[in-house]
Design a protein around this motif. Structure first.
Motif, PDB file in Angstrom:
ATOM      1  N   HIS A  38       0.841  -1.203   0.000  1.00 38.84           N
ATOM      2  CA  HIS A  38       0.000   0.000   0.000  1.00 38.84           C
ATOM      3  C   HIS A  38       0.875   1.252   0.000  1.00 38.84           C
ATOM      4  O   HIS A  38       0.601   2.221  -0.709  1.00 38.84           O
ATOM      5  CB  HIS A  38      -0.920   0.013   1.229  1.00 38.84           C
ATOM      6  N   THR A 130      -5.671  -3.746   1.349  1.00 33.54           N
ATOM      7  CA  THR A 130      -4.647  -4.755   1.004  1.00 33.54           C
ATOM      8  C   THR A 130      -4.604  -5.687   2.214  1.00 33.54           C
ATOM      9  O   THR A 130      -3.876  -5.444   3.170  1.00 33.54           O
ATOM     10  CB  THR A 130      -3.240  -4.164   0.747  1.00 33.54           C
ATOM     11  N   ASP A 190      -5.758  -6.022  -3.734  1.00 33.13           N
ATOM     12  CA  ASP A 190      -5.051  -7.291  -3.587  1.00 33.13           C
ATOM     13  C   ASP A 190      -4.988  -8.022  -4.922  1.00 33.13           C
ATOM     14  O   ASP A 190      -5.790  -7.769  -5.831  1.00 33.13           O
ATOM     15  CB  ASP A 190      -5.745  -8.162  -2.531  1.00 33.13           C
ATOM     16  N   ARG A 231       3.397  -3.453  -8.541  1.00 36.00           N
ATOM     17  CA  ARG A 231       4.694  -2.855  -8.215  1.00 36.00           C
ATOM     18  C   ARG A 231       5.370  -3.825  -7.243  1.00 36.00           C
ATOM     19  O   ARG A 231       4.839  -4.066  -6.147  1.00 36.00           O
ATOM     20  CB  ARG A 231       4.546  -1.482  -7.560  1.00 36.00           C
ATOM     21  N   ARG A 373       9.211 -14.619   1.296  1.00 33.38           N
ATOM     22  CA  ARG A 373       8.037 -13.748   1.175  1.00 33.38           C
ATOM     23  C   ARG A 373       7.153 -14.212   0.021  1.00 33.38           C
ATOM     24  O   ARG A 373       5.941 -14.326   0.137  1.00 33.38           O
ATOM     25  CB  ARG A 373       8.470 -12.293   0.928  1.00 33.38           C
TER      26      ARG A 373
HETATM   27  P1  NAD Z   1       2.876  -6.832   4.118  1.00 37.58           P
HETATM   28  O1  NAD Z   1       3.220  -8.083   4.810  1.00 37.58           O
HETATM   29  O2  NAD Z   1       3.817  -5.702   4.126  1.00 37.58           O
HETATM   30  O3  NAD Z   1       1.482  -6.298   4.687  1.00 37.58           O
HETATM   31  C1  NAD Z   1       0.370  -7.107   4.749  1.00 37.58           C
HETATM   32  C2  NAD Z   1      -0.772  -6.302   5.318  1.00 37.58           C
HETATM   33  O4  NAD Z   1      -1.953  -7.073   5.182  1.00 37.58           O
HETATM   34  C3  NAD Z   1      -0.598  -5.993   6.783  1.00 37.58           C
HETATM   35  O5  NAD Z   1      -0.923  -4.647   7.002  1.00 37.58           O
HETATM   36  C4  NAD Z   1      -1.615  -6.901   7.455  1.00 37.58           C
HETATM   37  O6  NAD Z   1      -2.219  -6.357   8.568  1.00 37.58           O
HETATM   38  C5  NAD Z   1      -2.663  -7.033   6.402  1.00 37.58           C
HETATM   39  N1  NAD Z   1      -3.403  -8.297   6.538  1.00 37.58           N
HETATM   40  C6  NAD Z   1      -2.917  -9.554   6.378  1.00 37.58           C
HETATM   41  N2  NAD Z   1      -3.908 -10.465   6.577  1.00 37.58           N
HETATM   42  C7  NAD Z   1      -5.021  -9.742   6.876  1.00 37.58           C
HETATM   43  C8  NAD Z   1      -6.354 -10.092   7.187  1.00 37.58           C
HETATM   44  N3  NAD Z   1      -6.733 -11.367   7.242  1.00 37.58           N
HETATM   45  N4  NAD Z   1      -7.234  -9.098   7.426  1.00 37.58           N
HETATM   46  C9  NAD Z   1      -6.854  -7.800   7.380  1.00 37.58           C
HETATM   47  N5  NAD Z   1      -5.609  -7.396   7.106  1.00 37.58           N
HETATM   48  C10 NAD Z   1      -4.705  -8.359   6.850  1.00 37.58           C
HETATM   49  O7  NAD Z   1       2.517  -7.277   2.632  1.00 37.58           O
HETATM   50  P2  NAD Z   1       2.392  -6.368   1.335  1.00 37.58           P
HETATM   51  O8  NAD Z   1       3.642  -6.444   0.575  1.00 37.58           O
HETATM   52  O9  NAD Z   1       1.878  -5.042   1.723  1.00 37.58           O
HETATM   53  O10 NAD Z   1       1.303  -7.154   0.495  1.00 37.58           O
HETATM   54  C11 NAD Z   1      -0.060  -7.150   0.861  1.00 37.58           C
HETATM   55  C12 NAD Z   1      -0.892  -7.549  -0.327  1.00 37.58           C
HETATM   56  O11 NAD Z   1      -0.768  -6.561  -1.329  1.00 37.58           O
HETATM   57  C13 NAD Z   1      -0.481  -8.848  -1.010  1.00 37.58           C
HETATM   58  O12 NAD Z   1      -1.010  -9.968  -0.389  1.00 37.58           O
HETATM   59  C14 NAD Z   1      -1.015  -8.658  -2.404  1.00 37.58           C
HETATM   60  O13 NAD Z   1      -2.361  -9.069  -2.507  1.00 37.58           O
HETATM   61  C15 NAD Z   1      -0.933  -7.154  -2.602  1.00 37.58           C
HETATM   62  N6  NAD Z   1       0.221  -6.841  -3.487  1.00 37.58           N
HETATM   63  C16 NAD Z   1       1.512  -6.889  -3.020  1.00 37.58           C
HETATM   64  C17 NAD Z   1       2.568  -6.647  -3.896  1.00 37.58           C
HETATM   65  C18 NAD Z   1       4.009  -6.699  -3.434  1.00 37.58           C
HETATM   66  O14 NAD Z   1       4.897  -6.718  -4.280  1.00 37.58           O
HETATM   67  N7  NAD Z   1       4.302  -6.710  -2.161  1.00 37.58           N
HETATM   68  C19 NAD Z   1       2.298  -6.329  -5.235  1.00 37.58           C
HETATM   69  C20 NAD Z   1       0.971  -6.292  -5.673  1.00 37.58           C
HETATM   70  C21 NAD Z   1      -0.053  -6.548  -4.784  1.00 37.58           C
END
Ligand code: NAD
Length: 492
Positions: A38, A130, A190, A231, A373
């Motif tokens: 995010h 997310t 997501d 990203r 990860r």
């Molecule tokens: P992260 O580990 O930094 O953060 C995960 C976040 O998700 C945390 O704030 C956590 O509280 C929240 N979370 C997890 N399970 C939850 C639940 N059951 N209910 C509510 N909140 C919950 O991970 P990130 O890199 O920020 O990735 C999060 C999501 O973003 C991924 O799963 C994916 O769908 C999407 N995303 C990530 C990327 C990437 O490269 N990191 C790219 C595109 C999309």
């Protein structure tokens, strides 16, 4: 120098900082899940937009929903919502800037009512999410909302103090209805195909049980646009924090690192208005499905392929895995022979260039995206990233050999140790069942496919089971390196 609002003027002499007046912003967006992605994506786009001083309505309130999120909440609170984004360019240059769009933060376990009130605030027009693929509480076997989840049962019993996103959204929407307020948009960011549809379907399942009289109001007053988000944002390492201190003298307890590439394709369906994100590079389209499909089945699946094979080879980062010629051939063949035929015509997209750029992005040696990860929560990722390709290819009698090989490699990975004796760190909500079935697979490889919640009815498809079993046995008998060479040369 410590990163916070008070020190911003001083910090702006070192790296770019928000030039807009953060104190004048209204909170128009509530975001749940203030993880790395995010902060590298939506908050980044919004920060760019807020540099237009005329725009005052789109500050973000970040919600930390889980107990687990105390650390990020405390960090952002101490830094007044500010953090540094470090973009790692392909040549290793670091582009740094402070992001100011998160103007408030709330920790849900500490004060659930405050979170519900914020989500119901008349100023808030959009709630973005997310919450990870697993957060949607979808069961692949039943294709339905999973009411057996104890947290969902908790929310049904304690609506005033929910623990899941579904409990929170339901209470907030109920307040909006009771107070005759305008509805809002709920926007998933997501990696899920049809993420808006999925959000709506899962929320409505919950609402129909928890607050059935709210359903009709939601149908009319809430919109759920689909979006494709992209990203690469690895987890921040201690080295990144040090690097920022060393190169800029900035003490930021949780900066975010990411690649230069970014993409956000969104369906233009915002019932209560939206920021003009298109002025800062987002694309608004009528139908986002083809873009999502392309991204999930090439980029996200590609990541899973590199992660699972990389772990079996003993690599720890994605760039190391794609740097291995056999693994990158495997990925190219998978993308070309098995995914591409399922994508159909993608208007305005040059698929060949997209696939080429993916290999380049995966290979960014400065990103150091951790294999742990990428492999975490694979039980939720595989049904979204890889199974649609397998199912379509089976229907059209296309090749599934590489896809079956990935599932076999995942079964072997789920034992928790690779053939070189390296322990694998498995972070997965289904870790126990994965492990049990993985061990049973040593004598009966098909056992792994019996996890219906992941694989649905795949175990009944004889073509798939044959390819999977062959790949499984080849890996076990010959080792991963030889097995990958073999499967590549069968096709080449
Ligand atoms: P992260 O580990 O930094 O953060 C995960 C976040 O998700 C945390 O704030 C956590 O509280 C929240 N979370 C997890 N399970 C939850 C639940 N059951 N209910 C509510 N909140 C919950 O991970 P990130 O890199 O920020 O990735 C999060 C999501 O973003 C991924 O799963 C994916 O769908 C999407 N995303 C990530 C990327 C990437 O490269 N990191 C790219 C595109 C999309």
């Amino acid at each position: 120098i410590k990163l916070n609002q008070e020190n911003l003027a001083e910090i702006s002499k070192r790296i770019p900082c928000p030039t807009y007046d953060r104190s004048q912003l209204k909170t128009g967006i509530v975001h749940v899940g203030i993880g790395g992605f995010h902060r590298a994506h939506e908050a980044f786009y919004t920060d760019e937009l807020l540099h237009d001083e005329a725009i005052k309505d789109w500050g973000i309130c970040g919600i930390a929903l889980l107990d687990f999120d105390t650390k990020i909440y405390n960090t952002l609170k101490a830094q007044d919502g500010l953090y540094t984004l470090i973009i790692k360019e392909l040549d290793g240059t670091l582009t740094k800037r402070v992001i100011g769009s998160i103007t408030e933060c709330l920790f849900a376990p500490e004060n659930p009512i405050k979170v519900i009130e914020k989500m119901a605030s008349p100023d808030v027009k959009i709630i973005t999410l997310t919450i990870t693929e697993g957060g949607y509480n979808y069961n692949e076997a039943t294709k339905e909302f999973d009411f057996s989840n104890p947290l969902i049962q908790h929310d049904l019993d304690h609506p005033e103090a929910p623990k899941t996103i579904f409990g929170y959204l339901t209470q907030a929407l109920k307040l909006r209805k009771e107070r005759s307020l305008q509805g809002c948009t709920i926007q998933s960011c997501d990696n899920i195909q049809g993420n808006g549809h999925m959000t709506k379907r899962m929320l409505m399942s919950y609402v129909n049980t928890a607050e059935p009289e709210l359903s009709a109001w939601i149908e009319t007053n809430v919109s759920f646009p689909n979006a494709m988000v992209d990203r690469i944002t690895p987890a921040t390492s201690a080295l990144d924090i040090e690097l920022l201190k060393e190169t800029s003298g900035i003490d930021d307890a949780w900066p975010v690192v990411c690649e230069p590439f970014k993409q956000w394709v969104i369906e233009d369906d915002f019932i209560a208005g939206r920021p003009a994100w298109e002025t800062v590079g987002a694309q608004f389209v009528k139908d986002v499905v083809p873009y999502e499909k392309m991204k999930l089945s090439l980029l996200n699946a590609g990541h899973s392929v590199l992660g699972i094979l990389g772990a079996l080879y003993g690599y720890s980062t994605i760039d190391e895995a794609v740097g291995n010629a056999d693994i990158s051939s495997f990925l190219r063949i998978y993308m070309g022979n098995e995914v591409t035929p399922t994508l159909g015509d993608l208007e305005g997209v040059n698929l060949k260039n997209y696939k080429f750029s993916l290999i380049q992005r995966f290979g960014n040696t400065y990103i150091k995206d951790q294999i742990d990860r990428i492999c975490s929560q694979s039980s939720a990722k595989i049904p979204i990233f890889i199974l649609p390709t397998i199912n379509t290819q089976l229907e059209t009698k296309g090749s599934i050999d590489h896809a079956a090989f990935i599932i076999a490699a995942f079964a072997i990975y789920s034992v928790g140790v690779n053939e070189f004796g390296t322990q694998l760190i498995i972070k997965d909500a289904m870790e126990q069942v994965l492990n049990e079935k993985a061990i049973a697979s040593r004598t009966h490889p098909e056992s792994f496919l019996e996890i219906d919640a992941i694989f649905g009815s795949l175990k009944d498809n004889t073509t798939f089971v044959a390819a999977y079993t062959k790949a499984y046995q080849n890996i076990v008998q010959n080792g991963i390196e030889k097995a990958v060479k073999d499967i590549n040369s069968n096709i080449l």
